[in-house]
Scaffold this motif. Structure first.
Motif, PDB file in Angstrom:
ATOM      1  N   ASP B 284       0.823  -1.215   0.000  1.00  0.00           N
ATOM      2  CA  ASP B 284       0.000   0.000   0.000  1.00  0.00           C
ATOM      3  C   ASP B 284       0.858   1.267   0.000  1.00  0.00           C
ATOM      4  O   ASP B 284       1.892   1.321  -0.632  1.00  0.00           O
ATOM      5  CB  ASP B 284      -0.948   0.007   1.212  1.00  0.00           C
ATOM      6  N   TYR B 285       0.396   2.251   0.780  1.00  0.00           N
ATOM      7  CA  TYR B 285       1.145   3.516   0.831  1.00  0.00           C
ATOM      8  C   TYR B 285       1.504   3.833   2.267  1.00  0.00           C
ATOM      9  O   TYR B 285       0.854   4.623   2.934  1.00  0.00           O
ATOM     10  CB  TYR B 285       0.317   4.636   0.201  1.00  0.00           C
ATOM     11  N   VAL B 286       2.539   3.174   2.725  1.00  0.00           N
ATOM     12  CA  VAL B 286       2.973   3.411   4.094  1.00  0.00           C
ATOM     13  C   VAL B 286       4.058   4.481   4.070  1.00  0.00           C
ATOM     14  O   VAL B 286       4.875   4.529   3.148  1.00  0.00           O
ATOM     15  CB  VAL B 286       3.453   2.092   4.735  1.00  0.00           C
ATOM     16  N   ALA B 287       4.015   5.363   5.063  1.00  0.00           N
ATOM     17  CA  ALA B 287       4.917   6.516   5.043  1.00  0.00           C
ATOM     18  C   ALA B 287       6.298   6.135   5.559  1.00  0.00           C
ATOM     19  O   ALA B 287       6.804   6.753   6.489  1.00  0.00           O
ATOM     20  CB  ALA B 287       4.333   7.658   5.860  1.00  0.00           C
ATOM     21  N   PHE B 289      10.519   4.756   4.544  1.00  0.00           N
ATOM     22  CA  PHE B 289      11.551   5.134   3.589  1.00  0.00           C
ATOM     23  C   PHE B 289      11.384   4.432   2.249  1.00  0.00           C
ATOM     24  O   PHE B 289      11.409   5.063   1.190  1.00  0.00           O
ATOM     25  CB  PHE B 289      12.928   4.816   4.192  1.00  0.00           C
ATOM     26  N   TRP B 290      11.195   3.117   2.275  1.00  0.00           N
ATOM     27  CA  TRP B 290      11.164   2.331   1.033  1.00  0.00           C
ATOM     28  C   TRP B 290       9.987   2.742   0.159  1.00  0.00           C
ATOM     29  O   TRP B 290      10.136   2.898  -1.052  1.00  0.00           O
ATOM     30  CB  TRP B 290      11.078   0.833   1.334  1.00  0.00           C
ATOM     31  N   CYS B 291       8.870   2.904   0.787  1.00  0.00           N
ATOM     32  CA  CYS B 291       7.678   3.214   0.003  1.00  0.00           C
ATOM     33  C   CYS B 291       7.760   4.629  -0.569  1.00  0.00           C
ATOM     34  O   CYS B 291       7.440   4.869  -1.726  1.00  0.00           O
ATOM     35  CB  CYS B 291       6.455   3.066   0.892  1.00  0.00           C
ATOM     36  N   THR B 292       8.233   5.559   0.239  1.00  0.00           N
ATOM     37  CA  THR B 292       8.278   6.947  -0.222  1.00  0.00           C
ATOM     38  C   THR B 292       9.304   7.128  -1.335  1.00  0.00           C
ATOM     39  O   THR B 292       9.030   7.774  -2.347  1.00  0.00           O
ATOM     40  CB  THR B 292       8.616   7.882   0.949  1.00  0.00           C
ATOM     41  N   THR B 293      10.483   6.528  -1.122  1.00  0.00           N
ATOM     42  CA  THR B 293      11.511   6.715  -2.146  1.00  0.00           C
ATOM     43  C   THR B 293      11.221   5.908  -3.400  1.00  0.00           C
ATOM     44  O   THR B 293      11.821   6.153  -4.446  1.00  0.00           O
ATOM     45  CB  THR B 293      12.898   6.305  -1.606  1.00  0.00           C
ATOM     46  N   ALA B 384       0.441  10.683  12.466  1.00  0.00           N
ATOM     47  CA  ALA B 384       0.123   9.256  12.510  1.00  0.00           C
ATOM     48  C   ALA B 384      -1.335   9.053  12.141  1.00  0.00           C
ATOM     49  O   ALA B 384      -1.687   8.143  11.384  1.00  0.00           O
ATOM     50  CB  ALA B 384       0.403   8.709  13.900  1.00  0.00           C
ATOM     51  N   LEU B 385      -2.185   9.931  12.673  1.00  0.00           N
ATOM     52  CA  LEU B 385      -3.601   9.846  12.335  1.00  0.00           C
ATOM     53  C   LEU B 385      -3.807  10.037  10.841  1.00  0.00           C
ATOM     54  O   LEU B 385      -4.514   9.269  10.196  1.00  0.00           O
ATOM     55  CB  LEU B 385      -4.386  10.913  13.113  1.00  0.00           C
ATOM     56  N   CYS B 470       3.407  12.860   5.508  1.00  0.00           N
ATOM     57  CA  CYS B 470       3.636  12.165   6.772  1.00  0.00           C
ATOM     58  C   CYS B 470       5.092  11.750   6.892  1.00  0.00           C
ATOM     59  O   CYS B 470       5.709  11.928   7.944  1.00  0.00           O
ATOM     60  CB  CYS B 470       2.744  10.937   6.876  1.00  0.00           C
ATOM     61  N   PHE B 471       5.651  11.230   5.797  1.00  0.00           N
ATOM     62  CA  PHE B 471       7.036  10.775   5.855  1.00  0.00           C
ATOM     63  C   PHE B 471       7.956  11.933   6.222  1.00  0.00           C
ATOM     64  O   PHE B 471       8.826  11.798   7.090  1.00  0.00           O
ATOM     65  CB  PHE B 471       7.447  10.170   4.512  1.00  0.00           C
TER      66      PHE B 471
END
Lengths: 532, 502
Positions: B284-287, B289-293, B384-385, B470-471
């Protein structure tokens, strides 16, 4: 109290005072939002239907329509209130206000809309406690706000069961605040408006009448008469505004027939914990004893647990109770307070008198609903912060009142909710009262006595230095008994007796709470008789 | 006289703790009225069904079969992928469900079971776990933490209690979305409480239990390890201390894993279930490092899973290192809490297979530090929310989301709390402007996410924007808290130097 503050420190800016009110209000607001998906009773559909009714039909048909069994049986102002709401309901979802398609409509839109309408209309209540809080000290004020806004009974009845009591009680509080300020004309006017919203509030009308007559209409014959005419004009004006249009359509009789359905019995299906519970029980016991002694007693044809009661007497031995008899009994019970109001009408006593009047109506009235206990518990919360004895009395009464509302939420889902609500109330008020009354006593005993110098229990107050907020053993064991009743009715009864005697649990709750209510009545009666 | 006063104060604090706990429970009950994840959404439903399914499996099969694929236990349908303690917990809760509503947990036939009573019973098991594990643990923590600070004001302690018990994210995930984080987090808080009151053995045993309830508790492991190790080194007999701790850890693990220790195969069978590497480095879209970059660098395409595993492991450990070294050199209760926060952040950013819900782990130590770092704490909570908002929207939990957000804002700014004036005087106009601009963006993102449907070309555009925002905030917080932890050691050394000097 105001005197005391102004001499010692400059008055605080109003924004400072509001901070706590905003905090308490919004905390309650968000909590009530969470309760939106909880169980709602048929009252929800009743009010939904009234939205549709007032929206789709002209005024002349409001009290005639019979599309749904939930016909309009509140006074005209409430119908206008629903009409006002229906305008927004139509914007949210037109099906809500559709007279036919909307029946038993249960979509999210209608649930959220109606729940929010209750929450928003409760702002009148908040305005009412704000007005009442202005004259109190800081701690008393905050405590009062918490007691009223977080009243567990109100949450159960309005925000779960579904009704608009917060809004209506708010109007009552605004009226009381005006009377306490000495603004009798406004107080009388607002009360008249309240009566045109919900006629059940008329129980306190005698107190209002006597008080206003003696407090407002005085100062010589001429001035007094002039004021009487003024007050009379205003009250009559309100009633004309409410009922005039219906009188014009020649429906006055129809409106009243809807508002006063006397076909209902002395008690509701679930007996409100009042005096008549004892009367019924006494009748049963007497009948039982007499049969044992060999007398021929016919069992009554009508039963109490069945709900509606027809013409036949439900009593085996004792005389039948008529609406007129209950009316006289209510007036009789109220008479000490009417006498006091006649002899010495004082603004600082009016809240107690009104609460007492509603309590009398609750205990001795005809077809009383358990929800009516809110009518005196909310005003009592305002009195509770004034002295330790009031606090104790309120503590007990509010718990009993809230507990007696438990059968309203009979579904399993709301069980932890109602229990925790009451537990929260019990701990919060205990904390509030015990910190309030231990610190004020230490801090300003002399100031306290000056402020309450005219209280009857001056002696008790001066000896109050070592007193803390505790209950005596009778009160403690009574509250503990409440716990036992709950354990029996909820867990032991189904486990031991199964489906036998299904009426017993509710009966036990009624009887047990009725003791508490009678105690509260006697305490208040004692207080009123002793005061001067 | 003095004794009577303290006794009264003690009584008073019992009443207010009770009061706050009842309120916290009330809010939980009210949230639990709302839908759970995957309600009425066949064929896989959601976390609710997973937990219910585990009860069904643990009740119907012997422990050896719990983690083994078979005709009855189809592991591709919500197979058990948490350590044994979760399985035992499911078993116990399953007994409760079976007693009141046997249909809801009957083997195989109850797949996708949804009923009024079933939902209630499931909800009540979470409530019960919360009340029996998380709440007492928080109480223990407060007692341990504030017993060393007699000057702590009553209002601030009450405020801190409220803030910990009413953490909006935890309530929304446990009582709304449906999970049992309260158990593993509660055990962790209990472990922290034990360690800061000097009972290291109890603490490490409790932490092992937390690890055995959810492997995600490993986010805290470096902090626990380094703090305990650092403490041991300062004792008279470090080897003995380390040995004792090791024995307790091993003992706890053996007890929990007992049914799976009879052969290596069954042990590895369970272990392989716990590390779902096949699910990819992120979902999904978790904030993190790996997902954002991955917007710029397509990690999944560039590297094999094997090398990604190594990469993420080394990145996680490397970023944990400063915080660990600090705790080994200068173990202190404050530093311990910061270190818990920092290592949890490292894991959240860099470890393999992180979920949005994992932000709960850094949130826990942050809430324990709320009185020291009120601004950081509330900033973290708010983002976080936001990072969970898309998830909770899918669960139809917008209403409780709004309500709990509101609760948090109100309680955070509760009247009567003596606010730290130091932080306020240093805050410049630029900073407050920045804060309000970011909050404005966050608010707008909420509104946009709810009202506007994304362009068809980029269906996850808003999720990506939320993730980016968020990240950036999480990274800023993590950098700040790492720095803060290092500064603690500077303070520590200067006070030490002073003492020596004296």
């Amino acid at each position: 109290m105001a005197n005391h503050q102004s001499t010692k420190m400059p008055p605080k800016p109003p924004t400072n005072n509001l901070k706590e009110l905003i905090f308490i209000t919004f905390l309650a607001f968000f909590f009530k939002i969470l309760l939106i998906p909880s169980y709602h009773s048929t009252d929800f559909e009743v009010h939904r239907h009234w939205l549709a009714l007032t929206h789709s039909l002209p005024l002349s048909h409001w009290y005639l329509d019979e599309t749904s069994p939930w016909t309009l049986d509140y006074p005209p102002f409430f119908a206008h209130f629903e009409h006002f709401l229906s305008f927004f309901a139509n914007l949210v979802d037109p099906i809500i206000v559709d007279l036919h398609k909307g029946i038993n409509f249960n979509a999210n839109s209608v649930i959220v809309f109606q729940r929010l309408s209750v929450i928003v209309s409760e702002s009148v209540l908040i305005y009412g406690v704000f007005l009442l809080g202005r004259k109190c000290g800081f701690r008393e004020r905050v405590l009062m706000w918490v007691l009223v806004i977080w009243s567990p009974g109100l949450v159960i009845v309005d925000h779960v069961h579904f009704q608009y009591n917060g809004f209506l009680l708010g109007i009552l509080l605004v009226s009381i605040a005006a009377l306490e300020d000495g603004n009798d004309l406004l107080g009388g006017f607002v009360f008249a408006v309240l009566l045109c919203f919900k006629h059940l509030f008329a129980v306190a009308a005698p107190v209002y009448f006597v008080y206003l007559l003696r407090h407002y209409c005085r100062g010589g014959v001429l001035k007094g008469f002039g004021r009487l005419v003024m007050m009379g004009t205003i009250v009559v004006g309100v009633f004309v505004a409410a009922y005039g249009p219906f009188a014009y359509h020649g429906q006055i009789e129809q409106v009243f027939r809807r508002m006063f359905p006397f076909g209902r019995g002395l008690c509701h299906a679930y007996w409100a914990p009042n005096f008549w519970v004892f009367y019924i029980i006494l009748d049963k016991v007497l009948a039982f004893l007499l049969v044992k002694l060999g007398f021929d007693i016919k069992a009554p044809t009508a039963s109490f647990t069945g709900g509606l009661v027809g013409d036949s007497s439900p009593f085996a031995v004792l005389p039948m109770v008529t609406p007129l008899a209950t009316f006289i009994l209510v007036l009789l019970a109220m008479s000490p307070c009417l006498y006091k109001a006649w002899k010495n009408p004082q603004p600082k006593m009016i809240t107690r008198w009104i609460a007492y009047a509603y309590l009398c109506g609750f205990l001795f009235g005809w077809h009383v609903h358990e929800k009516a206990s809110l009518h005196f518990v909310i005003p009592l919360a305002i009195v509770a912060v004034q002295s330790m004895d009031d606090a104790k009395h309120y503590y007990l009464t509010s718990i009993v009142s809230c507990y007696s509302l438990f059968p309203l939420l009979f579904e399993v889902q709301e069980y932890p909710l109602k229990v925790l609500l009451l537990t929260f109330h019990v701990t919060l008020t205990w904390y509030g009262f015990s910190s309030q009354f231990s610190e004020t006593v230490v801090k300003s005993t002399s100031a306290q006595q000056k402020k309450r110098g005219d209280n009857f229990d001056l002696k008790k107050n001066s000896g109050a230095i070592s007193r803390r907020f505790t209950l005596n053993w009778i009160e403690k064991s009574y509250l503990l008994g409440l716990l036992l009743v709950e354990v029996w009715t909820q867990f032991l009864h189904p486990a031991i007796l199964g489906n036998r005697l299904p009426f017993l649990p509710l009966m036990m709750i009624s009887i047990y709470c009725a003791f508490g209510m009678m105690y509260s009545w006697m305490w208040q009666l004692h207080w009123i008789i002793k005061s001067h | 006289m003095d004794k009577r006063k303290t006794e009264k104060e003690y009584k008073n604090s019992v009443v207010w703790f009770l009061c706050i706990s009842v309120f916290a429970l009330l809010v939980r009950v009210a949230v639990s009225l709302h839908p759970y994840s995957g309600a009425g959404n066949p064929p896989k439903y959601g976390d609710f069904e997973a937990q219910r399914h585990w009860m069904e499996i643990t009740l119907g099969l012997p422990p050896k079969e719990w983690y083994r694929n078979s005709t009855i236990n189809d592991l591709s349908y919500w197979g058990l992928d948490y350590p044994p303690l979760t399985a035992y917990q499911s078993y116990v809760h399953g007994l409760l469900l079976r007693y009141f509503h046997p249909d809801s947990v009957s083997l195989y036939t109850s797949r996708g079971h949804e009923s009024y009573l079933g939902k209630l019973l499931m909800r009540w098991t979470v409530l019960l776990s919360d009340a029996l594990i998380f709440f007492p643990a928080v109480l223990c923590f407060l007692i341990a933490y504030y017993s060393g600070q007699p000057s702590a004001s009553k209002n601030n302690t009450a405020w801190h209690t409220t803030i910990i018990l009413l953490s909006p994210c935890l309530i929304l995930i446990d009582h709304g979305h449906f999970q049992y984080n309260c158990i593993s987090l509660g055990l962790t808080v209990g472990a922290i409480a034990a360690i800061i009151s000097g009972k290291e053995l109890v603490g490490s045993s409790l932490f092992c239990l937390a690890l055995n309830h959810k492997q995600m508790s490993a986010y805290f492991a470096p902090a626990f390890f380094s703090h305990l190790f650092g403490k041991c080194l300062r004792r008279r007999n470090p080897y003995l201390e380390v040995f004792k701790l090791g024995l307790v850890v091993l003992g706890t693990f053996v007890v929990v894993w007992w049914p799976y220790l009879h052969s290596l195969d069954s042990f590895l069978e369970v272990l392989s279930r716990l590390a779902p590497f096949e699910r990819g480095i992120y979902e999904d879209y978790v904030a993190n490092f790996w997902c954002t970059t991955s917007i710029i660098i397509k990690w999944k395409r560039l590297f094999t899973t094997q090398s990604l595993k190594l990469l993420s492991l080394s990145a996680t450990l490397l970023t944990c290192l400063p915080s660990m070294i600090q705790q080994m050199r200068y173990p202190s209760r404050h530093g311990f809490l910061y270190s818990l926060l920092n290592t949890a952040f490292s894991f959240y950013f860099f470890s393999f297979q992180v979920h949005e819900k994992s932000i709960l782990l850094p949130l826990l130590p942050a809430s324990l530090l709320a009185l020291e770092e009120p601004f950081i704490f509330q900033w973290l909570i708010q983002f976080a929310l936001l990072s969970m908002f898309p998830l909770l929207c899918r669960d139809k939990l917008v209403l409780p989301y709004v309500a709990l957000y509101g609760f948090f804002i109100l309680l955070y700014n509760a009247p009567g709390r003596k606010q730290d004036t130091r932080g306020r005087s240093s805050s410049s106009i630029v900073k407050s402007l920045l804060v309000s601009v970011i909050l404005m963006i966050s608010f707008l993102l909420h509104v946009i996410y709810l009202t506007i449907s994304p362009p068809t070309k980029y269906p996850f555009l808003f999720e990506a924007i939320i993730m980016l925002l968020c990240f950036s905030q999480f990274i800023a917080i993590a950098v700040y808290t790492n720095k803060k932890q290092w500064m603690l050691s500077e303070q520590h050394s200067t006070t030490m130097a002073k003492e020596k000097h004296l």
